[in-house]
Design an enzyme around this catalytic site. Structure first.
Site, PDB file in Angstrom:
ATOM      1  N   LYS A  57       0.798  -1.227   0.000  1.00  0.00           N
ATOM      2  CA  LYS A  57       0.000   0.000   0.000  1.00  0.00           C
ATOM      3  C   LYS A  57       0.835   1.284   0.000  1.00  0.00           C
ATOM      4  O   LYS A  57       0.379   2.323  -0.486  1.00  0.00           O
ATOM      5  CB  LYS A  57      -0.944   0.008   1.207  1.00  0.00           C
ATOM      6  CG  LYS A  57      -2.180  -0.864   1.053  1.00  0.00           C
ATOM      7  CD  LYS A  57      -3.167  -0.233   0.096  1.00  0.00           C
ATOM      8  CE  LYS A  57      -4.509  -0.939   0.129  1.00  0.00           C
ATOM      9  NZ  LYS A  57      -5.502  -0.279  -0.748  1.00  0.00           N
ATOM     10  N   SER A 311       0.388  -9.893  -0.731  1.00  0.00           N
ATOM     11  CA  SER A 311       0.203  -8.441  -0.637  1.00  0.00           C
ATOM     12  C   SER A 311       0.417  -7.853   0.744  1.00  0.00           C
ATOM     13  O   SER A 311       0.601  -6.647   0.870  1.00  0.00           O
ATOM     14  CB  SER A 311      -1.203  -8.068  -1.126  1.00  0.00           C
ATOM     15  OG  SER A 311      -2.187  -8.706  -0.333  1.00  0.00           O
TER      16      SER A 311
END
Length: 510
Positions: A57, A311
């Site tokens: 992110k 992720s």
């Protein structure tokens, strides 16, 4: 958002000129020998869990913030998030010398709140859900002249996430058959698709979503953005009700497919990645590999090169208990059944004989009535075919059985409540509620409950998430049903009615 003027080539240019490496690292692309042997394909993981904030992110957050003009940076930025995006914005602001305000729900775990504070951001607690935190962040944007950093639906955020795709292209010179990308709002899958499909047109880009948060899958099927009434909470990093406007526009043209997987499959993926890489991913972080496994098995792929993006690894430690409990089911190595046996001496032993030499992983029983009993039993199996054969075997032996392997209520609640029958629980309606994990949530619920309604059943277990899953039985006299339905609409907690659930009738019915 009017961004149709941004062409695919312009997106690629922005990715190539991005300054994300001021804060991000070029994460490894790891070959996974154990997973490769297991699936009969060459499996690689793109290790975004090794970023400074343990998630991809920060790429999008930094790319957007680095492109702001000096006056906007001086005024400060605001974001709404309880997790990975918040930490990305906070780290980017720290590096750029900007003030960051992060709005999180009051239900956010303390470990996440502390991570945000440690990075120097101003933490604001507001509301019980992301939607409430988001609305407050947009209010602060207007009141204080801050710049809102969107978690996914902004061109510069998409371009920042797309640098993951550029790295995959650089790190693997051979053929890539498919890349699997976790999907929440769609920023990562949009960026990776734009990068890789322009550089390698033959590669398939497959988004992966949990079955209880499959907004992009449904939106692509309908050819318009769909808003889910509710989203699942297990893979909280991708719990988004509707895809972004720009991310959906891109996904419609550049994403080849979306694979939808169960929460049990995600638990199995966490376990399998640990067995190969000794890395413990959060559920959303293991989502892409769960989709890779499902896709490869469903299509019978062999000798393909498949890449999954790992992720994130911002996992609350308490969630490991649930993940371990559900992983065997996700691997299809456990069958969970309700088996009816006669209520007489020796019946247990006879059932064990009918199961053969299979290992019993769980056995729950309490006397129900004088004639027969329902037993909640877990049995180790090799795969779904053996599970089906087992059910047939029990049927041939005279045992009625109900397959609960995919029944969420059975696995979350009923397995812990076997034997909770009560003849006095008349007019009982049963609900599955999502309670915010904060002090006072139950008290607020009870304060609103009418005196004519009595709680007859209650089961809660902490799963390390921001919302608690509660099974609740309430005695509702028929003449008050309309008023009770109004109460449900006003109480503010998500719910589904389970009164007619077959597994509840077997184990908890009157």
């Amino acid at each position: 958002m009017n961004t149709t003027e941004i062409s695919p080539r312009e997106y690629l240019r922005r990715m190539r000129s991005s300054a994300v490496y001021n804060v991000a690292v070029r994460s490894p692309l790891d070959l996974c020998p154990v997973l490769s042997r297991r699936l009969g394909n060459r499996v690689l993981l793109k290790r975004e869990d090794q970023q400074p904030v343990f998630s991809f992110k920060l790429r999008g957050a930094y790319n957007m913030m680095a492109r702001l003009d000096a006056s906007a940076l001086e005024q400060g930025v605001v974001a709404a998030s309880a997790g990975n995006h918040a930490q990305g914005v906070a780290l980017a602001a720290q590096h750029l010398g900007a003030h960051a305000v992060i709005v999180v729900p009051r239900t956010a775990p303390e470990i996440k709140q502390e991570a945000i504070r440690r990075l120097g951001a101003e933490l604001v607690l507001h509301g019980d859900s992301y939607d409430e935190a988001y609305a407050h962040a947009r209010q602060l944007e207007r009141e204080r002249g801050l710049t809102f950093v969107h978690p996914y639906d902004h061109p510069d955020v998409i371009a920042g996430q797309g640098t993951v795709g550029l790295e995959i292209d650089e790190q693997h010179s051979g053929r890539i058959d498919a890349v699997f990308v976790p999907v929440g709002g769609g920023g990562l899958v949009a960026g990776v698709a734009l990068a890789l499909k322009q550089l390698r047109p033959d590669v398939k880009i497959v988004g992966v979503e949990p079955e209880d948060s499959d907004a992009l899958h449904r939106s692509l099927a309908a050819d318009e953005r769909i808003t889910l009434e509710r989203v699942g909470l297990f893979a909280d990093g991708v719990a988004v009700r509707t895809p972004g406007e720009e991310t959906f526009r891109i996904a419609r043209d550049w994403v080849d497919a979306v694979e939808v997987v169960s929460n049990d499959a995600i638990c199995a993926a966490v376990k399998e990645i640990f067995e190969d890489r000794r890395a413990v991913l959060e559920p959303a972080g293991a989502l892409a590999y769960a989709g890779l496994r499902s896709y490869a098995e469903r299509l019978g792929l062999r000798e393909h090169t498949l890449i999954a993006i790992a992720s994130g690894a911002n996992l609350n430690f308490d969630r490991l208990r649930t993940i371990a409990e559900r992983a065997q089911i996700g691997e299809q190595h456990e069958a969970v059944l309700a088996v009816t046996i006669p209520e007489r001496p020796g019946a247990f032993r006879q059932l064990c004989g009918a199961l053969g030499d299979r290992s019993v992983t769980e056995f729950n029983y309490r006397m129900g009535n004088a004639d027969e009993a329902a037993v909640f039993v877990g049995i180790q199996v090799r795969d779904s075919a053996e599970r089906a054969a087992l059910i047939d075997q029990l049927s041939e032996g005279g045992y009625a059985s109900l397959d609960l392997t995919d029944d969420e209520i059975a696995k979350t609640h009923v397995r812990h409540m076997v034997g909770g029958r009560c003849a006095a629980a008349t007019n009982e309606r049963v609900f599955h509620f999502d309670f915010p994990e904060r002090t006072g949530a139950l008290a607020e619920f009870l304060d609103r409950l009418h005196g004519a309604w009595n709680i007859s059943l209650f089961h809660y277990r902490n799963h390390g998430a921001e919302r608690g899953r509660v099974l609740c039985g309430i005695q509702v006299p028929p003449e008050t049903n309309a008023a009770f339905n109004d109460f449900l609409a006003e109480v503010g907690y998500g719910f589904t009615e389970q009164t007619d659930s077959q597994v509840l009738r077997l184990f908890l019915g009157r």
